[in-house]
Design a protein around this motif. Structure first.
Motif, short mmCIF file in Angstrom:
data_model
loop_
_atom_site.label_atom_id
_atom_site.label_comp_id
_atom_site.label_asym_id
_atom_site.label_seq_id
_atom_site.Cartn_x
_atom_site.Cartn_y
_atom_site.Cartn_z
N GLU A 5 -8.99 -2.38 -1.68
CA GLU A 5 -9.78 -1.56 -0.76
C GLU A 5 -8.88 -0.74 0.15
O GLU A 5 -9.15 0.44 0.42
CB GLU A 5 -10.69 -2.45 0.09
CG GLU A 5 -11.90 -2.98 -0.65
CD GLU A 5 -12.81 -3.81 0.23
OE1 GLU A 5 -14.00 -3.91 -0.09
OE2 GLU A 5 -12.32 -4.36 1.24
N ARG A 6 -7.81 -1.34 0.60
CA ARG A 6 -6.88 -0.64 1.50
C ARG A 6 -6.21 0.52 0.77
O ARG A 6 -6.08 1.62 1.33
CB ARG A 6 -5.83 -1.62 2.03
CG ARG A 6 -4.83 -0.98 2.97
CD ARG A 6 -3.86 -1.99 3.55
NE ARG A 6 -4.53 -2.94 4.44
CZ ARG A 6 -3.93 -3.56 5.45
NH1 ARG A 6 -2.66 -3.32 5.72
NH2 ARG A 6 -4.59 -4.42 6.19
N GLU A 37 -7.77 5.34 -10.63
CA GLU A 37 -7.26 6.69 -10.42
C GLU A 37 -5.77 6.66 -10.08
O GLU A 37 -5.06 7.63 -10.33
CB GLU A 37 -8.05 7.38 -9.31
CG GLU A 37 -9.50 7.69 -9.71
CD GLU A 37 -10.24 8.45 -8.64
OE1 GLU A 37 -9.65 8.73 -7.56
OE2 GLU A 37 -11.43 8.77 -8.85
N ILE A 69 -7.31 2.14 -1.92
CA ILE A 69 -8.33 3.16 -2.23
C ILE A 69 -8.64 4.00 -1.00
O ILE A 69 -8.75 5.23 -1.07
CB ILE A 69 -9.60 2.48 -2.78
CG1 ILE A 69 -9.33 1.93 -4.19
CG2 ILE A 69 -10.78 3.45 -2.81
CD1 ILE A 69 -10.42 1.03 -4.73
N LYS A 70 -8.77 3.36 0.15
CA LYS A 70 -9.08 4.08 1.38
C LYS A 70 -7.91 4.96 1.81
O LYS A 70 -8.10 6.12 2.20
CB LYS A 70 -9.42 3.09 2.49
CG LYS A 70 -9.80 3.75 3.81
CD LYS A 70 -10.18 2.71 4.86
CE LYS A 70 -10.57 3.37 6.17
NZ LYS A 70 -10.95 2.36 7.21
N ARG A 71 -6.67 4.43 1.71
CA ARG A 71 -5.48 5.17 2.15
C ARG A 71 -5.31 6.47 1.38
O ARG A 71 -4.96 7.51 1.94
CB ARG A 71 -4.24 4.29 1.99
CG ARG A 71 -2.90 4.99 2.29
CD ARG A 71 -2.71 5.26 3.77
NE ARG A 71 -2.76 4.03 4.54
CZ ARG A 71 -1.69 3.24 4.76
NH1 ARG A 71 -0.50 3.58 4.28
NH2 ARG A 71 -1.82 2.14 5.48
N TYR A 72 -5.56 6.41 0.08
CA TYR A 72 -5.29 7.58 -0.77
C TYR A 72 -6.56 8.31 -1.21
O TYR A 72 -6.51 9.13 -2.12
CB TYR A 72 -4.45 7.14 -1.97
CG TYR A 72 -3.11 6.57 -1.55
CD1 TYR A 72 -2.09 7.41 -1.11
CD2 TYR A 72 -2.90 5.19 -1.53
CE1 TYR A 72 -0.86 6.89 -0.68
CE2 TYR A 72 -1.68 4.66 -1.11
CZ TYR A 72 -0.67 5.52 -0.68
OH TYR A 72 0.53 4.99 -0.27
N ASN A 73 -7.68 7.97 -0.53
CA ASN A 73 -8.94 8.66 -0.76
C ASN A 73 -9.31 8.66 -2.25
O ASN A 73 -9.63 9.71 -2.84
CB ASN A 73 -8.86 10.10 -0.23
CG ASN A 73 -10.23 10.73 -0.09
OD1 ASN A 73 -11.23 10.03 0.10
ND2 ASN A 73 -10.28 12.05 -0.21
N LEU A 74 -9.27 7.50 -2.85
CA LEU A 74 -9.59 7.35 -4.27
C LEU A 74 -11.04 6.91 -4.45
O LEU A 74 -11.64 6.33 -3.55
CB LEU A 74 -8.68 6.30 -4.92
CG LEU A 74 -7.16 6.46 -4.72
CD1 LEU A 74 -6.44 5.24 -5.30
CD2 LEU A 74 -6.67 7.74 -5.38
N ASN A 75 -11.56 7.15 -5.62
CA ASN A 75 -12.88 6.62 -5.97
C ASN A 75 -12.78 5.18 -6.46
O ASN A 75 -13.69 4.38 -6.27
CB ASN A 75 -13.55 7.48 -7.04
CG ASN A 75 -13.91 8.86 -6.52
OD1 ASN A 75 -14.53 8.98 -5.46
ND2 ASN A 75 -13.53 9.89 -7.25
N THR A 99 0.83 -1.21 0.00
CA THR A 99 0.00 0.00 0.00
C THR A 99 0.86 1.26 0.00
O THR A 99 0.58 2.23 -0.72
CB THR A 99 -0.93 0.00 1.23
OG1 THR A 99 -1.75 -1.17 1.20
CG2 THR A 99 -1.82 1.23 1.24
#
Length: 516
Positions: A236-237, A249, A239-245, A213
């Motif tokens: 999921e980790r 992205e 996407i959540k860490r980097y505030n992605l949609n 990650t």
């Protein structure tokens, strides 16, 4: 300019076209593979005990089937327990020339699912070479995917597998097969391989996910490869860490996802929520015992690898050959590849260049296109339910979950089923992993309805012996915590679709203590 990519794509497309033109010759290829195996192993302890010299002579000098009759006559069928107790344990203790020439340097530790202690499967140099060659062949078949951009072949290939830091035991090494094969990847591929040797060597699964990650923004990933459940957790980790949609992205060139070991159907709905655009799915069938098949065209199923160190036999998966618990009867009917029929479930026997002989691998398959030698995996010989003749297969379960998840818009991560007594008859208890809000009764009714449509035997028994169906929705974390408790996180580990025996009590106790 993607000069290298264009050259690779052109070369792959040309080679792939030549391969497609070649006529598949199943009987010829399998006899040749068999002859090589028997020839190389005839002076091993196993080969001398079971008359490999005579079998080899028959394969060379007699007709197309005589050698197989002798092979069946002299060599018994083995499951893991029997071949390990009789033979493989000696190789694991360092003996030479047990079931394959020389010493075995690697053993793959695998249970297939979390329902058993780890098995130690021999992995020889010849098997590693066969896996590498088959992997190259699969890459070549990407030429059939005309939509792939040229520069994709210069992107990163993220393989999420077991640790490459193997355990040294006496004179050999043990670990996850993905860790063994990743640790022996060709030098030319190492520039494309992610997460790299340092992260791949990590044994702690949480630390590995965290390091991937952290490094994810530095990579340009084009391919993902691994078990769908673990990739879902990783994406999921990130996407959540980097505030992605969505993951595109960060990795806009992500184009293909290669997976194996489980059906994609239960996971696809959840995965596609993490993607920002369509991804090509490419299936592989690589077990701890070898690379058995792979998808070689966009709309095809798995094509058997008939010319890379594996000889296949097929046992019709029916009451004539297996008892109600999935145990093999004495003297079952076995067939060579040219004698199979489409749309019939077969249990697989394999003989390999790692010293597996007439080995019941535990999977069931069905031929979907005999001309192209394409199969689909339909389940496991012991992972099915037939309490009263309903013959519920893993294939039925996967299809039902896929359809229901789409109909209800649910992200179903995992599931398992238990057969229970429901006096005076029987019932099925489903456990579904989803973090979405769900009406359990509605979910139960839809699963039951879909399986009735897919399976005539099930539909009949729902009116007779199978009197009830129960569904319990659980958070996804419950399934992951169970796997962690069993020491089966990451790599090739996956949750069993059917729980039997003592695992039922263990699972129910676990839920009562942690998720009541």
């Amino acid at each position: 300019m993607a000069v290298l990519g264009r050259l690779l794509k052109s070369s792959i497309k040309f080679t792939s076209t030549i391969q497609q033109i070649r006529k598949i010759k199943p009987a010829k290829w399998q006899k040749k593979a068999f002859t090589k195996l028997i020839s190389k192993a005839r002076y091993t302890q196993f080969g001398e005990k079971f008359n490999f010299e005579e079998i080899l002579s028959s394969a060379i000098f007699e007709g197309d089937t005589e050698f197989y009759e002798k092979y069946k006559k002299y060599v018994p069928i083995y499951d893991y327990s029997k071949i390990y107790q009789d033979w493989w344990y000696k190789a694991r203790l360092g003996e030479k020339n047990v079931c394959w020439p020389g010493k075995v340097k690697y053993f793959a530790l695998s249970s297939g699912t979390s329902d058993a202690a780890s098995k130690a499967i021999p992995v020889t140099k010849d098997m590693i070479k066969a896996i590498q060659r088959t992997s190259i062949n699969q890459i070549i078949t990407l030429g059939q995917y005309t939509s792939l951009p040229a520069d994709l072949y210069e992107k990163g290939y993220l393989m999420l597998g077991g640790s490459t830091a193997l355990n040294e035991v006496d004179s050999h090494y043990e670990g996850d097969l993905s860790g063994i094969t990743t640790g022996t990847i060709p030098i030319w591929f190492q520039n494309f391989y992610k997460p790299g040797q340092k992260i791949s060597a990590l044994k702690d699964w949480e630390n590995k996910l965290e390091d991937i990650t952290i490094n994810a923004p530095n990579w340009d990933i084009g391919f993902l490869a691994g078990v769908p459940a673990w990739h879902t957790i990783l994406l999921e980790r990130i996407i959540k860490r980097y505030n992605l949609n969505n993951i595109h992205e960060m990795w806009p060139n992500l184009t293909a996802f290669a997976w194996g070991g489980v059906s994609l159907e239960p996971y696809k709905q959840g995965l596609e929520k993490l993607f920002g655009k369509p991804v090509i799915y490419i299936e592989t069938y690589m077990a701890s015992e070898g690379f058995l098949a792979y998808q070689d065209r966009p709309d095809g199923n798995l094509r058997l690898v008939l010319n890379r160190g594996i000889f296949f036999e097929f046992i019709p998966f029916n009451e004539n050959n297996f008892d109600e618990d999935g145990n093999l009867v004495s003297n079952p009917e076995t067939l060579m590849v040219q004698d199979v029929e489409e749309d019939i479930d077969y249990a697989l026997l394999i003989s390999t260049c790692a010293g597996a002989w007439r080995y019941l691998i535990g999977d069931t398959v069905k031929f979907t296109d005999k001309k192209r030698m394409e199969i689909k995996i339909t389940g496991r010989t012991k992972h099915f339910l037939s309490l009263c003749g309903e013959h519920l297969s893993v294939d039925n379960m996967n299809h039902a979950i896929e359809i229901v998840s789409k109909d209800l818009g649910l992200d179903i991560r995992e599931f398992t089923v238990i057969g229970v007594k429901h006096p005076p008859l029987f019932a099925h208890q489903w456990y579904i992993a989803t973090d979405d809000k769900v009406d359990e009764q509605q979910l139960c009714e839809l699963i039951d309805k879909k399986i009735c449509e897919l399976n005539d035997d099930y539909a009949v028994e729902r009116k007779h012996g199978l009197k009830n169906i129960f569904v319990k929705a659980l958070p996804s974390q419950a399934f992951y915590d169970w796997m962690k408790m069993k020491g089966k996180v990451g790599g090739q580990h996956k949750f069993p679709r059917v729980l039997k025996g003592k695992l039922i009590d263990e699972w129910e106790t676990f839920l009562k203590e942690n998720y009541s």
